[in-house]
Write a protein that holds these residues in place. Structure first.
Motif, mmCIF file in Angstrom:
data_model
loop_
_atom_site.group_PDB
_atom_site.id
_atom_site.type_symbol
_atom_site.label_atom_id
_atom_site.label_comp_id
_atom_site.label_asym_id
_atom_site.label_seq_id
_atom_site.Cartn_x
_atom_site.Cartn_y
_atom_site.Cartn_z
ATOM 1 N N ARG A 80 53.406 31.608 38.047
ATOM 2 C CA ARG A 80 53.029 30.202 38.117
ATOM 3 C C ARG A 80 53.532 29.390 36.923
ATOM 4 O O ARG A 80 53.363 28.169 36.888
ATOM 5 C CB ARG A 80 51.505 30.065 38.225
ATOM 6 C CG ARG A 80 50.921 30.563 39.547
ATOM 7 C CD ARG A 80 49.416 30.344 39.596
ATOM 8 N NE ARG A 80 49.056 28.945 39.639
ATOM 9 C CZ ARG A 80 48.632 28.294 40.730
ATOM 10 N NH1 ARG A 80 48.518 28.933 41.880
ATOM 11 N NH2 ARG A 80 48.310 27.027 40.672
ATOM 12 N N GLU A 140 41.279 34.174 40.315
ATOM 13 C CA GLU A 140 42.356 34.979 40.891
ATOM 14 C C GLU A 140 42.917 34.251 42.110
ATOM 15 O O GLU A 140 42.191 33.669 42.896
ATOM 16 C CB GLU A 140 41.811 36.346 41.292
ATOM 17 C CG GLU A 140 42.851 37.304 41.828
ATOM 18 C CD GLU A 140 42.263 38.646 42.208
ATOM 19 O OE1 GLU A 140 41.975 38.841 43.412
ATOM 20 O OE2 GLU A 140 42.068 39.487 41.310
ATOM 21 N N ASN A 141 44.238 34.262 42.261
ATOM 22 C CA ASN A 141 44.867 33.540 43.356
ATOM 23 C C ASN A 141 46.090 34.310 43.836
ATOM 24 O O ASN A 141 46.488 35.311 43.231
ATOM 25 C CB ASN A 141 45.243 32.124 42.923
ATOM 26 C CG ASN A 141 46.179 32.098 41.716
ATOM 27 O OD1 ASN A 141 47.377 31.927 41.852
ATOM 28 N ND2 ASN A 141 45.627 32.288 40.512
ATOM 29 N N THR A 142 46.674 33.846 44.924
ATOM 30 C CA THR A 142 47.823 34.532 45.519
ATOM 31 C C THR A 142 49.010 33.582 45.620
ATOM 32 O O THR A 142 48.871 32.433 46.057
ATOM 33 C CB THR A 142 47.473 35.056 46.923
ATOM 34 O OG1 THR A 142 46.337 35.923 46.831
ATOM 35 C CG2 THR A 142 48.639 35.823 47.524
ATOM 36 N N VAL A 143 50.164 34.050 45.213
ATOM 37 C CA VAL A 143 51.415 33.291 45.319
ATOM 38 C C VAL A 143 52.443 34.170 46.009
ATOM 39 O O VAL A 143 52.765 35.256 45.519
ATOM 40 C CB VAL A 143 51.933 32.842 43.934
ATOM 41 C CG1 VAL A 143 53.277 32.137 44.087
ATOM 42 C CG2 VAL A 143 50.933 31.921 43.247
ATOM 43 N N ASP A 144 52.930 33.729 47.157
ATOM 44 C CA ASP A 144 53.929 34.492 47.922
ATOM 45 C C ASP A 144 53.483 35.937 48.144
ATOM 46 O O ASP A 144 54.270 36.880 48.014
ATOM 47 C CB ASP A 144 55.289 34.459 47.208
ATOM 48 C CG ASP A 144 55.867 33.061 47.130
ATOM 49 O OD1 ASP A 144 55.582 32.251 48.024
ATOM 50 O OD2 ASP A 144 56.590 32.773 46.164
ATOM 51 N N GLY A 145 52.203 36.096 48.462
ATOM 52 C CA GLY A 145 51.676 37.417 48.752
ATOM 53 C C GLY A 145 51.347 38.256 47.537
ATOM 54 O O GLY A 145 50.850 39.380 47.667
ATOM 55 N N LYS A 146 51.602 37.732 46.360
ATOM 56 C CA LYS A 146 51.345 38.481 45.130
ATOM 57 C C LYS A 146 50.062 37.960 44.484
ATOM 58 O O LYS A 146 49.887 36.755 44.308
ATOM 59 C CB LYS A 146 52.513 38.332 44.157
ATOM 60 C CG LYS A 146 52.337 39.119 42.868
ATOM 61 C CD LYS A 146 53.557 38.977 41.969
ATOM 62 C CE LYS A 146 53.371 39.779 40.686
ATOM 63 N NZ LYS A 146 54.546 39.663 39.788
ATOM 64 N N THR A 147 49.158 38.876 44.135
ATOM 65 C CA THR A 147 47.903 38.499 43.498
ATOM 66 C C THR A 147 48.132 38.161 42.034
ATOM 67 O O THR A 147 48.724 38.937 41.280
ATOM 68 C CB THR A 147 46.873 39.637 43.602
ATOM 69 O OG1 THR A 147 46.623 39.907 44.985
ATOM 70 C CG2 THR A 147 45.574 39.257 42.918
ATOM 71 N N ILE A 148 47.670 36.985 41.648
ATOM 72 C CA ILE A 148 47.810 36.520 40.268
ATOM 73 C C ILE A 148 46.430 36.545 39.619
ATOM 74 O O ILE A 148 45.504 35.898 40.103
ATOM 75 C CB ILE A 148 48.374 35.081 40.218
ATOM 76 C CG1 ILE A 148 49.627 34.951 41.082
ATOM 77 C CG2 ILE A 148 48.633 34.670 38.777
ATOM 78 C CD1 ILE A 148 50.773 35.824 40.679
#
Length: 315
Positions: A80, A140-148
């Motif tokens: 991000r 916690e969040n998800t970007v393009d299927g990836k957990t951030i």
């Protein structure tokens, strides 16, 4: 029987609160009084709020399709930690009339920069480039299927500072460091813009919109404050209202805005911050935009070419 009355009262109160929390239509004035402070989505009504943010995404896609120059320029190692640069292809890049940096909101816990490109439409028509900053979140969040994973508020604030450092270097590399640069943010982004109002990349003005400048009343709330996990030092050190120096020759004007239909506590945030800035002799203007809520204010300020914000940039 008397001993059972309080239990019944609690049950009724809980049922009413549950109704408010599940509110989808715009709540009545009576229901608004039962909504927790800073719970903006329920205050507006979940359906209405979703409709408004969905419209932001649609309008922003048009800006990405027509004006995107560079996407996801990195300023750190995280997924991000990027910013986007928009330019109107009708104009030469060398002739750009300035840069408008925008930081999105989401109570530091949600949203993405891609939903807010629409704020640049009128600016881009006037040959002012748009830069959108992304940053990590306190959830916690998800970007393009990836957990951030989540980050703390101190890390989040420092990230935005690094983003502005990177934008400054980016402009220098592209021989644009002498151009006018404005900084704006909405909601949590307004907080971040206020924190970094003195960053050297910004040389014209700062525009906090429906901003949050005192974290003390937000920290104890369940809906918003719980995820922030603020400690006592962060509440003080990361609240712009507590960190205002006396204005000097390098201090930039600040233009604060909030919606007439916003929660009272959100209005008070801007009013208190404006008063503190004035006490320290900063040049500050504060305007209530009548008839708009926490999201509608962005349309009022960025879609109307005669809005106070756009007129100040056109000067």
């Amino acid at each position: 029987m008397k001993k059972r009355f309080p239990v019944l009262a609690v049950a009724i109160s809980m049922a009413m609160a549950s109704h408010v929390l599940a509110q989808t239509d715009a709540p009545t004035q009576k229901e608004k009084h039962m909504i927790e402070a800073y719970d903006t989505l329920n205050y507006i009504g979940l359906d209405k709020a979703k409709s408004e943010t969905d419209s932001f995404k649609k309008k922003s896609k048009v800006i990405y399709d027509n004006y995107l120059l560079k996407k996801n320029i990195p300023y750190g190692l995280g997924v991000r930690e990027t910013f986007d640069h928009f330019h109107n292809p009708k104009f030469s890049e060398a002739d750009t009339q300035g840069f408008f940096i925008f930081i999105h909101g989401g109570y530091w816990q949600g949203e993405v920069k891609d939903s807010y490109a629409f704020v640049g439409e009128k600016l881009l028509e006037q040959n002012i480039d748009l830069i959108l900053i992304e940053y990590d979140l306190t959830k916690e969040n998800t970007v393009d299927g990836k957990t951030i994973p989540r980050v703390g508020m101190t890390a989040l604030v420092n990230e935005v500072g690094r983003a502005l450092d990177a934008v400054q270097k980016y402009l220098q590399t592209n021989a644009a460091s002498e151009k006018p640069v404005y900084l704006a943010g909405h909601s949590a982004g307004g907080h971040l813009a206020a924190v970094w109002k003195d960053h050297p990349v910004v040389n014209k003005a700062v525009f906090p919109i429906s901003g949050l400048f005192d974290l003390a009343p937000i920290a104890p709330t369940k809906k918003i404050g719980t995820a922030l996990q603020l400690n006592a030092n962060e509440i003080i050190n990361l609240s712009p209202v507590n960190n205002i120096h006396t204005a000097n020759a390098a201090s930039l004007p600040l233009y604060l805005y909030y919606g007439g239909n916003e929660q009272p506590e959100l209005k008070e945030q801007s009013q208190h911050y404006s008063a503190r800035l004035q006490d320290c002799h900063h040049k500050v203007s504060m305007k209530e935009i009548p008839g708009v809520n926490h999201f509608e204010i962005l349309n009022a300020l960025f879609a109307d070419p005669d809005s106070d914000l756009l007129r100040r940039i056109a000067k």
